[in-house]
Design a protein around this motif. Structure first.
Motif, PDB file in Angstrom:
ATOM      1  N   PRO A  13       0.859  -1.189   0.000  1.00  8.52           N
ATOM      2  CA  PRO A  13       0.000   0.000   0.000  1.00  8.52           C
ATOM      3  C   PRO A  13       0.890   1.232   0.000  1.00  8.52           C
ATOM      4  CG  PRO A  13       0.113  -0.934   2.197  1.00  8.52           C
ATOM      5  CD  PRO A  13       0.840  -1.890   1.296  1.00  8.52           C
ATOM      6  N   VAL A  14       0.404   2.347  -0.540  1.00  6.19           N
ATOM      7  CA  VAL A  14       1.262   3.523  -0.634  1.00  6.19           C
ATOM      8  C   VAL A  14       0.431   4.800  -0.582  1.00  6.19           C
ATOM      9  CG1 VAL A  14       1.247   3.708  -3.172  1.00  6.19           C
ATOM     10  CG2 VAL A  14       3.263   4.467  -1.864  1.00  6.19           C
ATOM     11  N   ILE A  15       1.076   5.857  -0.101  1.00  9.09           N
ATOM     12  CA  ILE A  15       0.471   7.186  -0.086  1.00  9.09           C
ATOM     13  C   ILE A  15       1.317   8.091  -0.977  1.00  9.09           C
ATOM     14  CG2 ILE A  15      -0.121   9.187   1.347  1.00  9.09           C
ATOM     15  CD1 ILE A  15      -0.489   7.174   3.686  1.00  9.09           C
ATOM     16  N   VAL A  16       0.666   8.708  -1.952  1.00 12.73           N
ATOM     17  CA  VAL A  16       1.342   9.656  -2.840  1.00 12.73           C
ATOM     18  C   VAL A  16       1.002  11.057  -2.361  1.00 12.73           C
ATOM     19  CG1 VAL A  16       1.668  10.439  -5.203  1.00 12.73           C
ATOM     20  CG2 VAL A  16       1.135   8.025  -4.762  1.00 12.73           C
ATOM     21  N   GLN A  17       2.016  11.832  -2.029  1.00  5.02           N
ATOM     22  CA  GLN A  17       1.815  13.145  -1.428  1.00  5.02           C
ATOM     23  C   GLN A  17       2.110  14.273  -2.402  1.00  5.02           C
ATOM     24  OE1 GLN A  17       2.665  12.406   3.245  1.00  5.02           O
ATOM     25  NE2 GLN A  17       4.303  13.399   2.139  1.00  5.02           N
ATOM     26  N   VAL A  18       1.383  15.361  -2.254  1.00  7.51           N
ATOM     27  CA  VAL A  18       1.617  16.580  -3.023  1.00  7.51           C
ATOM     28  C   VAL A  18       1.740  17.733  -2.032  1.00  7.51           C
ATOM     29  CG1 VAL A  18       0.716  18.146  -4.782  1.00  7.51           C
ATOM     30  CG2 VAL A  18       0.279  15.677  -4.965  1.00  7.51           C
ATOM     31  N   SER A  19       2.869  18.413  -2.041  1.00  6.52           N
ATOM     32  CA  SER A  19       3.045  19.576  -1.166  1.00  6.52           C
ATOM     33  C   SER A  19       2.360  20.779  -1.797  1.00  6.52           C
ATOM     34  CB  SER A  19       4.536  19.871  -0.979  1.00  6.52           C
ATOM     35  OG  SER A  19       5.095  20.310  -2.223  1.00  6.52           O
ATOM     36  N   GLU A  20       2.228  21.847  -1.026  1.00  7.04           N
ATOM     37  CA  GLU A  20       1.653  23.068  -1.584  1.00  7.04           C
ATOM     38  C   GLU A  20       2.521  23.605  -2.725  1.00  7.04           C
ATOM     39  OE1 GLU A  20       0.812  25.987   1.417  1.00  7.04           O
ATOM     40  OE2 GLU A  20      -1.073  25.012   1.977  1.00  7.04           O
ATOM     41  N   GLY A  21       3.839  23.472  -2.590  1.00  7.83           N
ATOM     42  CA  GLY A  21       4.732  23.915  -3.654  1.00  7.83           C
ATOM     43  C   GLY A  21       4.521  23.123  -4.930  1.00  7.83           C
ATOM     44  N   ALA A  22       4.386  21.808  -4.797  1.00  4.84           N
ATOM     45  CA  ALA A  22       4.137  20.964  -5.966  1.00  4.84           C
ATOM     46  C   ALA A  22       2.755  21.224  -6.549  1.00  4.84           C
ATOM     47  CB  ALA A  22       4.279  19.491  -5.583  1.00  4.84           C
ATOM     48  N   PHE A  23       1.800  21.491  -5.684  1.00  2.05           N
ATOM     49  CA  PHE A  23       0.432  21.822  -6.090  1.00  2.05           C
ATOM     50  C   PHE A  23       0.456  23.036  -7.015  1.00  2.05           C
ATOM     51  CE2 PHE A  23      -3.828  23.487  -5.658  1.00  2.05           C
ATOM     52  CZ  PHE A  23      -4.652  22.399  -5.367  1.00  2.05           C
ATOM     53  N   ASN A  24       1.214  24.052  -6.631  1.00  2.30           N
ATOM     54  CA  ASN A  24       1.306  25.265  -7.444  1.00  2.30           C
ATOM     55  C   ASN A  24       2.164  25.057  -8.687  1.00  2.30           C
ATOM     56  OD1 ASN A  24      -0.309  26.906  -5.751  1.00  2.30           O
ATOM     57  ND2 ASN A  24       1.418  27.273  -4.382  1.00  2.30           N
ATOM     58  N   TYR A  25       3.214  24.252  -8.565  1.00  2.00           N
ATOM     59  CA  TYR A  25       4.119  24.007  -9.692  1.00  2.00           C
ATOM     60  C   TYR A  25       3.436  23.243 -10.825  1.00  2.00           C
ATOM     61  CZ  TYR A  25       7.716  21.579 -12.400  1.00  2.00           C
ATOM     62  OH  TYR A  25       8.460  21.059 -13.427  1.00  2.00           O
ATOM     63  N   ALA A  26       2.814  22.131 -10.489  1.00  3.13           N
ATOM     64  CA  ALA A  26       2.222  21.264 -11.504  1.00  3.13           C
ATOM     65  C   ALA A  26       0.792  21.655 -11.857  1.00  3.13           C
ATOM     66  CB  ALA A  26       2.256  19.810 -11.031  1.00  3.13           C
ATOM     67  N   GLY A  27       0.167  22.410 -10.956  1.00  6.55           N
ATOM     68  CA  GLY A  27      -1.270  22.667 -11.070  1.00  6.55           C
ATOM     69  C   GLY A  27      -1.990  21.592 -10.283  1.00  6.55           C
ATOM     70  N   GLY A  28      -2.719  21.997  -9.252  1.00  8.17           N
ATOM     71  CA  GLY A  28      -3.338  21.014  -8.367  1.00  8.17           C
ATOM     72  C   GLY A  28      -4.211  20.021  -9.081  1.00  8.17           C
ATOM     73  N   LYS A  29      -5.020  20.491 -10.016  1.00 11.35           N
ATOM     74  CA  LYS A  29      -5.918  19.599 -10.746  1.00 11.35           C
ATOM     75  C   LYS A  29      -5.135  18.651 -11.635  1.00 11.35           C
ATOM     76  CE  LYS A  29     -10.314  19.779 -13.229  1.00 11.35           C
ATOM     77  NZ  LYS A  29     -11.314  20.701 -13.839  1.00 11.35           N
ATOM     78  N   ASN A  30      -4.070  19.163 -12.250  1.00 10.13           N
ATOM     79  CA  ASN A  30      -3.254  18.330 -13.137  1.00 10.13           C
ATOM     80  C   ASN A  30      -2.602  17.175 -12.388  1.00 10.13           C
ATOM     81  OD1 ASN A  30      -3.798  20.051 -15.289  1.00 10.13           O
ATOM     82  ND2 ASN A  30      -1.965  21.286 -14.949  1.00 10.13           N
ATOM     83  N   ILE A  31      -1.927  17.498 -11.286  1.00  8.64           N
ATOM     84  CA  ILE A  31      -1.217  16.449 -10.558  1.00  8.64           C
ATOM     85  C   ILE A  31      -2.196  15.492  -9.894  1.00  8.64           C
ATOM     86  CG2 ILE A  31      -0.948  17.733  -8.375  1.00  8.64           C
ATOM     87  CD1 ILE A  31       1.712  15.474 -10.041  1.00  8.64           C
TER      88      ILE A  31
END
Length: 286
Positions: A43-61
């Motif tokens: 099992p795994v958890i894939v995390q998105v930081s606020e910085g990554a959210f803004n970098y990639a686009g939250g909806k995109n990532i």
């Protein structure tokens, strides 16, 4: 399969192992994480930081992770790491994250409780799990920066009060780890971890685990840590691989070759962590 964070961590809490929570910001890192989980039946958890959210686009990532998760043969949760911005927290819920962290650790305890409870109430309505942080974990990574002077260990009495008042699903505690690369040898307060776990009995989260020794990791898991965050180790593997590959292959310009090689390096790190955490062969047992 895409699942909630607590669905993954409740089982880890009962059976006594930890699940890796690995940060992503693009397609290749997400592939490395989920492919590693499938290959190890973890099992795994894939995390998105606020910085990554803004970098990639939250909806995109979110769409990248959710698409891969739904096709995966193992449980995958999509988690917002260190959510502090209310707008990003709300968009994460709207974009289909199955777990969010609200980090109100910079506030005094009463205000942290009040703010966290507000997020928990909203997340509960749409069946999203919530992580919170009590105490202040030092170091710098992405948008999170806490000086050595500001770092503060989690108080067990406050932890009991915090969980009771907020109803969070899992709690990140400060026991001596730090975000980013370590400048010296960390000394973890295992007695503090042991007391907090015995009093709460819930999934405990360890931030700043990149760079910790295998001995410390395994001891933390034995004492009750169920979610372990890894980001820096993946970034360093990615960067080292790209530098070495381009030095050795100066005529290569195809990003698929460059990033494909980096993905292999990241998978080596991720798999090693999963085995260290004891989450391999935990997705489908029996």
């Amino acid at each position: 399969m895409l699942v909630s964070g607590i669905e993954i961590l409740a089982k880890a809490n009962i059976d006594g192992y930890a699940v890796g929570a690995f940060n992503t910001s693009n397609l290749e890192i997400t592939q490395a994480i989920i492919e590693s989980a499938e290959e190890l039946n973890a099992p795994v958890i894939v995390q998105v930081s606020e910085g990554a959210f803004n970098y990639a686009g939250g909806k995109n990532i979110a769409n990248i992770v959710k698409t891969m998760a739904r096709d995966a043969s193992v449980p995958v949760a999509l988690h917002l790491d260190h959510g502090r911005d209310f707008g990003i927290l709300m968009r994460s819920i709207r974009y289909g994250f199955t777990s969010i962290m609200y980090d109100g650790s910079k506030y005094p305890l009463p205000e942290n409780i009040e703010r966290t409870k507000r997020i928990v109430d909203m997340a509960r309505a749409v069946n999203i799990s919530v992580e919170a942080e009590l105490g202040k974990i030092g170091g710098t990574e992405d948008n999170v920066s806490v000086s050595e002077k500001e770092a503060m260990y989690t108080d067990p009495d406050e932890a009991v009060e915090f969980v009771k008042e907020t109803g969070v699903d899992y709690l990140a505690i400060a026991i001596g780890t730090a975000h980013g690369p370590y400048k010296g040898v960390p000394h973890l307060d295992f007695e503090r971890l042991k007391e907090i776990k015995s009093r709460l009995g819930m999934p405990i989260v360890l931030h700043g685990a990149s760079g910790l020794s295998e001995e410390d990791i395994k001891k933390a898991v034995k004492l009750g840590v169920n979610k372990i965050n890894i980001d820096t180790d993946i970034r360093q593997a990615f960067a080292a691989s790209v530098r070495a590959y381009l030095d050795e292959n100066k005529d290569v310009y195809d990003p698929r070759s460059i990033l494909g090689n980096a993905k292999k390096a990241m998978k080596d790190v991720i798999k090693k962590k999963m085995i260290m955490f004891g989450s391999d062969n935990r997705a489908k047992e029996g």
